[in-house]
Write an enzyme that holds these catalytic residues in place. Structure first.
Site, PDB file in Angstrom:
ATOM      1  N   ASN A   9       0.862  -1.181   0.000  1.00 55.27           N
ATOM      2  CA  ASN A   9       0.000   0.000   0.000  1.00 55.27           C
ATOM      3  C   ASN A   9       0.901   1.233   0.000  1.00 55.27           C
ATOM      4  OD1 ASN A   9      -1.810   2.033   0.494  1.00 55.27           O
ATOM      5  ND2 ASN A   9      -2.377   1.355   2.567  1.00 55.27           N
ATOM      6  N   LYS A  11       0.143   4.252  -0.394  1.00 52.52           N
ATOM      7  CA  LYS A  11      -0.534   5.461   0.117  1.00 52.52           C
ATOM      8  C   LYS A  11      -0.226   6.646  -0.805  1.00 52.52           C
ATOM      9  CE  LYS A  11      -0.367   3.396   4.627  1.00 52.52           C
ATOM     10  NZ  LYS A  11      -0.325   3.535   6.067  1.00 52.52           N
ATOM     11  N   HIS A 101      -9.644   1.039   4.953  1.00 57.59           N
ATOM     12  CA  HIS A 101      -8.384   1.363   5.639  1.00 57.59           C
ATOM     13  C   HIS A 101      -8.651   2.386   6.736  1.00 57.59           C
ATOM     14  CE1 HIS A 101      -4.342   2.741   6.412  1.00 57.59           C
ATOM     15  NE2 HIS A 101      -3.929   1.613   5.862  1.00 57.59           N
ATOM     16  N   GLU A 103      -7.085   4.888   7.691  1.00 55.27           N
ATOM     17  CA  GLU A 103      -6.896   6.296   7.309  1.00 55.27           C
ATOM     18  C   GLU A 103      -8.125   6.828   6.592  1.00 55.27           C
ATOM     19  OE1 GLU A 103      -3.163   5.656   5.313  1.00 55.27           O
ATOM     20  OE2 GLU A 103      -2.267   5.167   7.260  1.00 55.27           O
ATOM     21  N   GLU A 173      -5.329  -4.819  10.695  1.00 54.11           N
ATOM     22  CA  GLU A 173      -4.344  -3.756  10.876  1.00 54.11           C
ATOM     23  C   GLU A 173      -4.656  -2.969  12.148  1.00 54.11           C
ATOM     24  OE1 GLU A 173      -2.450  -2.582   6.879  1.00 54.11           O
ATOM     25  OE2 GLU A 173      -4.252  -1.400   7.098  1.00 54.11           O
ATOM     26  N   GLY A 179       2.234   2.649  10.726  1.00 50.25           N
ATOM     27  CA  GLY A 179       3.172   3.759  10.572  1.00 50.25           C
ATOM     28  C   GLY A 179       3.867   4.188  11.849  1.00 50.25           C
ATOM     29  N   SER A 219       3.277  -1.625  10.495  1.00 52.22           N
ATOM     30  CA  SER A 219       4.731  -1.668  10.757  1.00 52.22           C
ATOM     31  C   SER A 219       5.328  -3.047  10.507  1.00 52.22           C
ATOM     32  CB  SER A 219       5.037  -1.180  12.187  1.00 52.22           C
ATOM     33  OG  SER A 219       4.643   0.167  12.331  1.00 52.22           O
TER      34      SER A 219
END
Ligand code: PGA
Length: 258
Positions: A9, A11, A101, A103, A173, A179, A219
């Site tokens: 991904n 992003k 996701h 985000e 996730e 991140g 991560s």
């Protein structure tokens, strides 16, 4: 048996030239690859066509990698400025799409209801959704992580028929791991993946549950992938930061222990 998968991904990273270099590196490595791990790249929308040009290489019997979008509109077509429809993605040869996701849930207000619409559209155009779920830190600290993830799975996916569900890839996730450099431990990942698989088993039966690929994300990198992928219910990874460097991404692809 279920498919082992490593998906990148990207992003909102890379300019066009850097995207070309990364795709070229992954393509060249995949040309030589003899293993059984499916690689999927999910670049920003603008570079999807470039990615499908590589993926549709006629010299190869099978596409060297799947190409996934990072988002799709919940609407079918029409006056939705700035949106990209499932039909458009399918017509470009896109095979996968990330949905749900954290985000997008956090910054773009995506609810499980919207996500379910997106999943329906993707499936109707024969693309495979990579459905992301995961708890935030406060939920884990309050001991609610299992309840939260179970609800995300049930409300976005459990309206599907068994045939439809068999095209779903799940990515667990934990939001606190995305991140942050602080991945879930292999035991934490295994615990949740096992719970997710049991939920699928209760709803859809043994065969569908056994065949569903459940990826870990957050991560995950070239150093920790091996111990995460060694867990019996971890079928691969959805990789953010470490997918931006070809060497790291390919090392992660090679992190399964047989
Ligand atoms: P990360 O992101 O690997 O950079 O933590 C994973 C993701 O958000 O899919």
């Amino acid at each position: 048996m279920r498919q082992k998968i490593v998906a990148g991904n990207w992003k909102m990273n890379k300019d066009f030239e850097d995207a070309e270099v990364l795709l070229d590196d992954i393509y060249n490595a995949q040309l030589k690859y003899k293993g059984d791990v499916q690689v999927i790249v999910c670049p920003p929308t603008l570079y999807l066509e470039l990615a499908t040009d590589y993926a549709n290489d006629e010299e190869m019997d099978e596409a060297p990698f799947g190409v996934g979008a990072q988002n799709v509109s919940e609407y079918v077509k029409g006056a939705y400025t700035g949106e990209i429809s499932a039909q458009m993605l399918a017509s470009m040869g896109i095979t996968h799409c990330i949905v749900g996701h954290s985000e997008r849930r956090k910054y773009f207000g995506e609810t499980d209801k919207i996500i379910a619409e997106k999943i329906n559209l993707l499936l109707s155009y024969s693309m495979q959704p990579i459905y992301c779920c995961g708890e935030v830190l406060e939920e884990r600290e309050a001991g609610k992580h299992i309840e939260v993830v179970a609800k995300q799975i049930q409300s976005a996916l459990f309206h599907l028929t068994p045939e439809e569900f068999s095209n779903i890839i799940i990515a667990y996730e934990p939001v606190w791991a995305i991140g942050t450099g602080k991945n879930a431990t292999p035991e934490q990942a295994q615990e949740m993946h096992d719970i997710i698989r049991k939920l699928i088993l209760e709803k859809y039966g043994n065969e569908v549950a056994n065949d569903t690929s459940i990826l870990y994300g957050g991560s995950c990198n070239a150093k920790n992938a091996r111990e995460l992928f060694a867990m019996p219910d971890v079928d691969g990874g959805l990789i953010g930061g470490a997918s931006l460097i070809a060497e790291d991404f390919l090392k992660i692809r090679d992190s399964f222990v047989d």
